[in-house]
Design a protein around this motif. Sequence first.
Motif, mmCIF file in Angstrom:
data_model
loop_
_atom_site.group_PDB
_atom_site.id
_atom_site.type_symbol
_atom_site.label_atom_id
_atom_site.label_comp_id
_atom_site.label_asym_id
_atom_site.label_seq_id
_atom_site.Cartn_x
_atom_site.Cartn_y
_atom_site.Cartn_z
ATOM 1 N N LEU A 164 0.837 -1.199 0.000
ATOM 2 C CA LEU A 164 0.000 0.000 0.000
ATOM 3 C C LEU A 164 0.877 1.256 0.000
ATOM 4 O O LEU A 164 0.609 2.207 -0.737
ATOM 5 N N LEU A 165 1.936 1.259 0.798
ATOM 6 C CA LEU A 165 2.862 2.397 0.827
ATOM 7 C C LEU A 165 3.514 2.634 -0.528
ATOM 8 O O LEU A 165 3.739 3.777 -0.925
ATOM 9 N N HIS A 166 3.824 1.569 -1.214
ATOM 10 C CA HIS A 166 4.427 1.675 -2.542
ATOM 11 C C HIS A 166 3.521 2.473 -3.480
ATOM 12 O O HIS A 166 3.997 3.361 -4.193
ATOM 13 N N TYR A 167 2.246 2.201 -3.458
ATOM 14 C CA TYR A 167 1.299 2.909 -4.334
ATOM 15 C C TYR A 167 1.080 4.348 -3.875
ATOM 16 O O TYR A 167 0.920 5.252 -4.702
ATOM 17 N N ILE A 168 1.097 4.581 -2.580
ATOM 18 C CA ILE A 168 0.958 5.952 -2.069
ATOM 19 C C ILE A 168 2.160 6.782 -2.497
ATOM 20 O O ILE A 168 2.023 7.929 -2.929
ATOM 21 N N ALA A 169 3.356 6.191 -2.412
ATOM 22 C CA ALA A 169 4.574 6.907 -2.815
ATOM 23 C C ALA A 169 4.571 7.225 -4.305
ATOM 24 O O ALA A 169 5.155 8.208 -4.739
ATOM 25 N N LYS A 170 3.897 6.400 -5.079
ATOM 26 C CA LYS A 170 3.790 6.646 -6.518
ATOM 27 C C LYS A 170 2.648 7.602 -6.853
ATOM 28 O O LYS A 170 2.338 7.823 -8.007
ATOM 29 N N ASP A 171 2.028 8.164 -5.798
ATOM 30 C CA ASP A 171 0.979 9.166 -5.932
ATOM 31 C C ASP A 171 -0.298 8.633 -6.600
ATOM 32 O O ASP A 171 -1.000 9.357 -7.295
ATOM 33 N N TYR A 172 -0.606 7.351 -6.364
ATOM 34 C CA TYR A 172 -1.862 6.793 -6.846
ATOM 35 C C TYR A 172 -2.990 7.336 -5.975
ATOM 36 O O TYR A 172 -2.799 7.568 -4.778
ATOM 37 N N SER A 173 -4.155 7.481 -6.543
ATOM 38 C CA SER A 173 -5.312 7.919 -5.759
ATOM 39 C C SER A 173 -5.774 6.765 -4.869
ATOM 40 O O SER A 173 -5.490 5.595 -5.148
ATOM 41 N N TYR A 174 -6.479 7.103 -3.799
ATOM 42 C CA TYR A 174 -7.020 6.068 -2.923
ATOM 43 C C TYR A 174 -7.954 5.144 -3.701
ATOM 44 O O TYR A 174 -8.004 3.940 -3.456
ATOM 45 N N TYR A 175 -8.677 5.699 -4.644
ATOM 46 C CA TYR A 175 -9.591 4.904 -5.472
ATOM 47 C C TYR A 175 -8.793 3.851 -6.250
ATOM 48 O O TYR A 175 -9.133 2.665 -6.241
#
Length: 167
Positions: free
Chosen positions: A75-86
């Motif tokens: 989950l952190l990996h995707y947050i760091a890549k600036d993915y939206s919560y959706y």
Amino acid sequence: MAYQTYKDTKYRQLVLSDVIVIKELLTFRGSIDDTSLNQGACATNSLKLNTEVISLFADLDELIKKSLNKEQIKLLHYIAKDYSYYTIGKILEIPVKTVGSKFNTICLRIKQENDRQWRKATYINKLHLKTKSCSKCKDTLPATDEFFSVNSSSKDLLHSQCKKCKK
């Protein structure tokens, strides 16, 4: 001293005992770090960061290793890549409304591990308290009821496994 940009000056006095700081560092990381999370100290692309910020990210990586599971790291990996919560919710197949709460839980766990490591170092290195090794993780910890559960049948009155391993 390394070149310091406007972006990293705002992190100059920040510490990993503040959940808001942790949240901002994890979110900001994607714009400066071209390595994956949890693979050692961050390598930067075009930005030059001062040594304090690099050290802060290295410490953050160590806390991530000690406090999070694979799902949380993903989950952190995707947050760091600036993915939206959706988008994160869809990729990880979790309800979109829980992504934010999972991220908050992750930040809290990192803070708690940071505080635990700080207390461990203070108790051992500054207060010179007796230590005990956990029979499971083999970590040397202060021999206190903060790190080990009480066991009246044991010689030192503490369980052989630390509280973190007993969970």
